[in-house]
Enzyme design. Structure first.
Site, PDB file in Angstrom:
ATOM      1  N   ASP A   5       0.863  -1.175   0.000  1.00  0.00           N
ATOM      2  CA  ASP A   5       0.000   0.000   0.000  1.00  0.00           C
ATOM      3  C   ASP A   5       0.902   1.228   0.000  1.00  0.00           C
ATOM      4  O   ASP A   5       2.105   1.134   0.275  1.00  0.00           O
ATOM      5  CB  ASP A   5      -0.912  -0.001   1.236  1.00  0.00           C
ATOM      6  CG  ASP A   5      -1.949   1.109   1.210  1.00  0.00           C
ATOM      7  OD1 ASP A   5      -2.180   1.703   0.138  1.00  0.00           O
ATOM      8  OD2 ASP A   5      -2.547   1.385   2.273  1.00  0.00           O
ATOM      9  N   SER A   6       0.315   2.373  -0.262  1.00  0.00           N
ATOM     10  CA  SER A   6       1.079   3.616  -0.239  1.00  0.00           C
ATOM     11  C   SER A   6       1.515   3.977   1.178  1.00  0.00           C
ATOM     12  O   SER A   6       2.429   4.769   1.359  1.00  0.00           O
ATOM     13  CB  SER A   6       0.241   4.754  -0.830  1.00  0.00           C
ATOM     14  OG  SER A   6      -0.962   4.895  -0.107  1.00  0.00           O
ATOM     15  N   TYR A  44      -0.632   8.406  -2.265  1.00  0.00           N
ATOM     16  CA  TYR A  44      -0.635   8.239  -3.718  1.00  0.00           C
ATOM     17  C   TYR A  44      -1.822   8.951  -4.359  1.00  0.00           C
ATOM     18  O   TYR A  44      -1.804   9.234  -5.559  1.00  0.00           O
ATOM     19  CB  TYR A  44      -0.732   6.754  -4.082  1.00  0.00           C
ATOM     20  CG  TYR A  44       0.551   5.954  -3.954  1.00  0.00           C
ATOM     21  CD1 TYR A  44       1.700   6.466  -3.352  1.00  0.00           C
ATOM     22  CD2 TYR A  44       0.590   4.652  -4.430  1.00  0.00           C
ATOM     23  CE1 TYR A  44       2.847   5.712  -3.238  1.00  0.00           C
ATOM     24  CE2 TYR A  44       1.739   3.877  -4.324  1.00  0.00           C
ATOM     25  CZ  TYR A  44       2.868   4.408  -3.723  1.00  0.00           C
ATOM     26  OH  TYR A  44       3.998   3.639  -3.614  1.00  0.00           O
ATOM     27  N   GLY A  45      -2.866   9.192  -3.585  1.00  0.00           N
ATOM     28  CA  GLY A  45      -4.113   9.700  -4.152  1.00  0.00           C
ATOM     29  C   GLY A  45      -4.000  11.054  -4.814  1.00  0.00           C
ATOM     30  O   GLY A  45      -4.836  11.410  -5.642  1.00  0.00           O
ATOM     31  N   CYS A 103      -4.394  -1.059  -1.939  1.00  0.00           N
ATOM     32  CA  CYS A 103      -4.491   0.392  -2.131  1.00  0.00           C
ATOM     33  C   CYS A 103      -5.522   0.643  -3.216  1.00  0.00           C
ATOM     34  O   CYS A 103      -5.375   0.150  -4.342  1.00  0.00           O
ATOM     35  CB  CYS A 103      -3.131   0.956  -2.541  1.00  0.00           C
ATOM     36  SG  CYS A 103      -3.143   2.721  -2.936  1.00  0.00           S
ATOM     37  N   ASN A 104      -6.561   1.387  -2.880  1.00  0.00           N
ATOM     38  CA  ASN A 104      -7.605   1.662  -3.859  1.00  0.00           C
ATOM     39  C   ASN A 104      -7.092   2.517  -5.011  1.00  0.00           C
ATOM     40  O   ASN A 104      -7.481   2.318  -6.156  1.00  0.00           O
ATOM     41  CB  ASN A 104      -8.789   2.347  -3.171  1.00  0.00           C
ATOM     42  CG  ASN A 104      -9.691   1.376  -2.456  1.00  0.00           C
ATOM     43  OD1 ASN A 104     -10.687   0.917  -2.998  1.00  0.00           O
ATOM     44  ND2 ASN A 104      -9.343   1.042  -1.224  1.00  0.00           N
ATOM     45  N   THR A 105      -6.191   3.471  -4.727  1.00  0.00           N
ATOM     46  CA  THR A 105      -5.671   4.323  -5.793  1.00  0.00           C
ATOM     47  C   THR A 105      -4.897   3.506  -6.815  1.00  0.00           C
ATOM     48  O   THR A 105      -5.090   3.640  -8.031  1.00  0.00           O
ATOM     49  CB  THR A 105      -4.776   5.424  -5.210  1.00  0.00           C
ATOM     50  OG1 THR A 105      -5.543   6.232  -4.308  1.00  0.00           O
ATOM     51  CG2 THR A 105      -4.213   6.301  -6.308  1.00  0.00           C
ATOM     52  N   GLU A 110      -5.878   7.589  11.126  1.00  0.00           N
ATOM     53  CA  GLU A 110      -4.466   7.618  11.488  1.00  0.00           C
ATOM     54  C   GLU A 110      -4.230   8.256  12.849  1.00  0.00           C
ATOM     55  O   GLU A 110      -3.301   7.881  13.572  1.00  0.00           O
ATOM     56  CB  GLU A 110      -3.662   8.341  10.405  1.00  0.00           C
ATOM     57  CG  GLU A 110      -3.611   7.567   9.099  1.00  0.00           C
ATOM     58  CD  GLU A 110      -2.608   8.121   8.112  1.00  0.00           C
ATOM     59  OE1 GLU A 110      -2.092   9.238   8.358  1.00  0.00           O
ATOM     60  OE2 GLU A 110      -2.332   7.434   7.109  1.00  0.00           O
ATOM     61  N   CYS A 169     -11.655   2.689   0.866  1.00  0.00           N
ATOM     62  CA  CYS A 169     -10.311   3.066   1.281  1.00  0.00           C
ATOM     63  C   CYS A 169      -9.943   2.155   2.437  1.00  0.00           C
ATOM     64  O   CYS A 169     -10.783   1.902   3.322  1.00  0.00           O
ATOM     65  CB  CYS A 169     -10.261   4.534   1.709  1.00  0.00           C
ATOM     66  SG  CYS A 169      -8.671   5.018   2.456  1.00  0.00           S
ATOM     67  N   THR A 170      -8.716   1.672   2.460  1.00  0.00           N
ATOM     68  CA  THR A 170      -8.334   0.700   3.476  1.00  0.00           C
ATOM     69  C   THR A 170      -8.213   1.307   4.871  1.00  0.00           C
ATOM     70  O   THR A 170      -8.082   0.573   5.851  1.00  0.00           O
ATOM     71  CB  THR A 170      -7.005   0.010   3.094  1.00  0.00           C
ATOM     72  OG1 THR A 170      -6.014   1.003   2.785  1.00  0.00           O
ATOM     73  CG2 THR A 170      -7.212  -0.894   1.886  1.00  0.00           C
ATOM     74  N   HIS A 171      -8.262   2.634   4.994  1.00  0.00           N
ATOM     75  CA  HIS A 171      -8.307   3.262   6.316  1.00  0.00           C
ATOM     76  C   HIS A 171      -9.701   3.149   6.955  1.00  0.00           C
ATOM     77  O   HIS A 171      -9.824   3.104   8.179  1.00  0.00           O
ATOM     78  CB  HIS A 171      -7.965   4.749   6.221  1.00  0.00           C
ATOM     79  CG  HIS A 171      -6.518   5.052   6.055  1.00  0.00           C
ATOM     80  ND1 HIS A 171      -5.809   4.706   4.922  1.00  0.00           N
ATOM     81  CD2 HIS A 171      -5.630   5.686   6.869  1.00  0.00           C
ATOM     82  CE1 HIS A 171      -4.554   5.113   5.048  1.00  0.00           C
ATOM     83  NE2 HIS A 171      -4.421   5.714   6.218  1.00  0.00           N
TER      84      HIS A 171
END
Length: 288
Positions: free
Chosen positions: A29-30, A61-62, A92-94, A171, A203-205
């Site tokens: 992931d980013s 990355y977005g 990572c979705n982006t 975060e 989004c993975t968050h």
């Protein structure tokens, strides 16, 4: 425990045999959000060894151009390939939105993303209704979820909503209380008002805020609204992929987890453990 920085190149190790079922899965992931996918994978595929790479030096990355995202993604993937992984999971979705097909062309091993599994679970949860998607600005503007949903159902509409502040809340560990509730409600209101019958966490968050999102969506809709965790959907997709190809590990012990990052911010341990849901082992800093 954090290991010292260590340079590594993709040529340092040879890729595994295609028949090496005990080779690790590579996940990247980013940043650290992809650890929610690792968490889901360790629950769904507990015997698989996993190598995780978080490109924390270049997150996010977005906001990058598509060309830059492709270049970064290929660099991450090649490092994992050099460490002998049997497949790569793009957490990572982006990257899944803009670089997945190029990665499949450039790399000689399976590459799985998070968007199609999330879209598939969303279509199922919406039962023919509109699919709501919360994601980063880059993911929503890419149109990746509408394309994925259209490939699965000609009836389902997608209602996308960029929700960038949810990343910061996850975060910072602001997972409960008035601030996450109000932010979630602000993003959810246009999605629910437009008639979404489910909400995909694109989004993975966002899975860290699933409880708040579920509560606010239900309050806005006046009834429970299914909320799809794309991390869990991805883990299920990976498990099915390995089973169909008879490539799942047959070991009886719990799989190992190796963590690699490109930078070690001060808050790394607290944030990483929050996303992973378990104490960290050794973490190695690497250069791409």
């Amino acid at each position: 425990m954090v290991a010292p920085p260590h340079a590594s190149s993709a040529s340092a190790q040879q890729p595994p045999s295609r028949l090496d079922r005990e080779a690790p899965l590579g996940v990247f992931d980013s940043g650290l959000g992809g650890l929610t996918v690792v968490r889901a994978l360790r629950a769904r595929c507990p015997s698989e060894d996993i190598i995780y790479l978080g490109d924390t030096a270049r997150v996010p990355y977005g906001t990058r151009s598509g060309e830059t995202v492709v270049r970064y993604a290929l660099g991450c993937a090649r490092m994992l390939l050099g460490r002998g992984v049997k497949a790569i999971v793009v957490a990572c979705n982006t990257v899944s939105a803009v670089a997945l097909e190029m990665m499949r062309v450039e790399l000689d091993l399976p590459v799985l993303g998070v968007i199609v599994p999330g879209a598939r679970a969303g279509v199922a949860a919406a039962r023919g209704g509109a699919v709501g998607v919360l994601g980063t600005t880059g993911t929503i503007s890419s149109g990746a979820y509408p394309r994925a949903v259209a490939s699965l159902s000609t009836r389902a509409e997608v209602i996308g909503q960029a929700a960038p502040l949810l990343v910061s809340l996850a975060e910072e560990g602001w997972l409960e209380g008035e601030v996450p509730r109000l932010v979630s409600r602000r993003y959810l209101e246009p999605v629910i008002r437009a008639g979404a019958k489910c909400v995909v966490l694109g989004c993975t968050h966002y899975p860290l805020l699933q409880g708040v999102i579920e509560a606010e969506a239900a309050d806005l809709a006046g009834a429970p609204v299914p909320v799809v965790d794309s991390a869990r959907a991805t883990a299920e997709d990976v498990a099915n992929f390995l089973e169909e190809r008879d490539q799942g590990s047959r070991r009886t012990r719990r799989g190992s987890l190796e963590l690699l990052v490109t930078d070690l911010p001060k808050s790394f341990t607290a944030v990483a453990e929050r996303f992973l849901g378990e104490p960290l082992g050794d973490v190695r800093q690497v250069d791409l």
